[in-house]
Write an enzyme that holds these catalytic residues in place. Structure first.
Site, PDB file in Angstrom:
ATOM      1  CG  ASP A 209      -9.720  -0.275   4.611  1.00 57.98           C
ATOM      2  OD1 ASP A 209      -9.442  -0.781   3.374  1.00 57.98           O
ATOM      3  OD2 ASP A 209      -8.949  -0.328   5.577  1.00 57.98           O
TER       4      ASP A 209
ATOM      5  CD  GLN B 128      -3.794  -4.313   6.559  1.00 60.65           C
ATOM      6  OE1 GLN B 128      -3.789  -3.102   5.950  1.00 60.65           O
ATOM      7  NE2 GLN B 128      -3.911  -5.439   6.280  1.00 60.65           N
TER       8      GLN B 128
ATOM      9  CE  LYS C  71      -3.869  -2.439   2.346  1.00 58.17           C
ATOM     10  NZ  LYS C  71      -4.817  -2.688   3.363  1.00 58.17           N
TER      11      LYS C  71
HETATM   12  N1  GUN Z   1      -6.930  -6.732   6.380  1.00 52.72           N
HETATM   13  C1  GUN Z   1      -7.385  -7.659   5.174  1.00 52.72           C
HETATM   14  N2  GUN Z   1      -7.781  -7.099   4.142  1.00 52.72           N
HETATM   15  C2  GUN Z   1      -7.727  -5.558   4.540  1.00 52.72           C
HETATM   16  C3  GUN Z   1      -8.115  -4.548   3.929  1.00 52.72           C
HETATM   17  O1  GUN Z   1      -8.537  -4.523   2.736  1.00 52.72           O
HETATM   18  N3  GUN Z   1      -8.029  -3.384   4.763  1.00 52.72           N
HETATM   19  C4  GUN Z   1      -7.661  -3.559   5.918  1.00 52.72           C
HETATM   20  N4  GUN Z   1      -7.454  -2.251   6.492  1.00 52.72           N
HETATM   21  N5  GUN Z   1      -7.279  -4.610   6.528  1.00 52.72           N
HETATM   22  C5  GUN Z   1      -7.259  -5.662   5.796  1.00 52.72           C
END
Ligand code: GUN
Length: 283
Positions: free
Chosen positions: A119, A96, A52
């Site tokens: 998200d 996350q 990311k």
């Molecule tokens: N954990 C697994 N997939 C994701 C996601 O798309 N966003 C976040 N924040 N955590 C995750």
């Protein structure tokens, strides 16, 4: 069989975002920020977050990475988010998941300002999606829909079978498919006769975290298979689909890696740009 090439399309989308951002930065604001918060040392989270952050660098988003030890408290995390909610240089906030046990995911997602929720996990954005209103859509489901559209895959009237009912993938992708007039069946760990159901599917989305769950006998000829799984087996990535066995029955299939994963990252950049634009009244 044709591959649904997420790597190719994510790069194309990142290039588009980069040029749109350069335009905005030249005219309006030099700094478009994404705060990325990681608590604990989940190895998969570290890989996702690294990807990311590097996408941010690629498109020109200023990423701010906050990493905290497993013992970090819910109170501390909430006060950081409240600070970022008010920070005008932060367009997007991403926490996350998963979080350590002492921190309530619900409490954290409720604290993130819906306008900065890139998200799309906050109750407000989830609600908008479920009633079919414009929202910040969770990145993986959004990326799947974009990929299906890039290949002109007909969704209207198709029977789409979603295996997995998570808040991150299964539920939101089901909503998006319904909005595009698919007939959607949601399957999960308690579903009886899964094969009977998948054999009637035109489109199968597999998001279970179980390596090779979808086997060749579960797929009808000509179907479209989207594999959301990222399982690390002996150091090698393995999806939720038995790719080698299933691929010859499909008209289209996503590879792992190089399918859904890169699309998720591209959609995070897209959501950050979208959040920024909405916060600044740019349409
Ligand atoms: N954990 C697994 N997939 C994701 C996601 O798309 N966003 C976040 N924040 N955590 C995750």
């Amino acid at each position: 069989m044709e591959l649904l090439d997420g790597k190719y399309w994510s790069n194309a989308i990142l290039d588009e975002i980069k040029s749109e951002l350069a335009d905005i930065k030249g005219k309006i604001s030099p700094d478009i920020g994404l705060a990325v918060i990681v608590v604990g040392d989940d190895p998969a989270s570290k890989v996702y977050v690294k990807n990311k952050i590097s996408a941010c660098e690629k498109v020109g988003i200023t990423s701010k990475l906050y990493t905290f030890p497993t013992e970090y408290t819910q109170t501390e995390l909430i006060s950081l988010i409240q600070k970022l909610n008010k920070d005008s240089n932060t367009a997007g906030i991403l926490v996350q998941l998963p979080l350590p046990k002492q921190i309530s995911e619900k409490a954290i997602l409720e604290t993130i300002s819906p306008q900065k929720d890139v998200d799309g996990f906050s109750p407000y954005q989830v609600g908008l999606l479920s009633i079919g209103e414009k929202s910040l859509v969770p990145c993986t489901p959004k990326g799947i829909m974009v990929l299906l559209k890039k290949y002109n895959i007909p969704i209207c009237g198709a029977h789409a079978v979603v295996i997995g009912r998570s808040n991150i993938v299964g539920k939101p992708i089901s909503n998006l498919l319904i909005q595009e007039n698919a007939t959607v069946t949601i399957c999960h760990t308690k579903t009886r006769n899964l094969t009977d159901i998948t054999l009637t599917a035109d489109i199968i989305i597999v998001a279970t975290g179980k390596p090779k769950l979808l086997t060749a006998d579960m797929v009808k000829d000509g179907s479209i298979v989207v594999d959301v799984g990222i399982n690390r087996i002996n150091g090698k990535l393995q999806g939720d689909v038995d790719f080698e066995a299933v691929k010859d029955k499909c008209s289209y299939i996503t590879p792992v890696p190089g399918g859904v994963g890169p699309m998720t990252i591209a959609m995070l950049m897209s959501n950050t740009l979208e959040a920024y634009k909405r916060q600044n009244g740019i349409s």
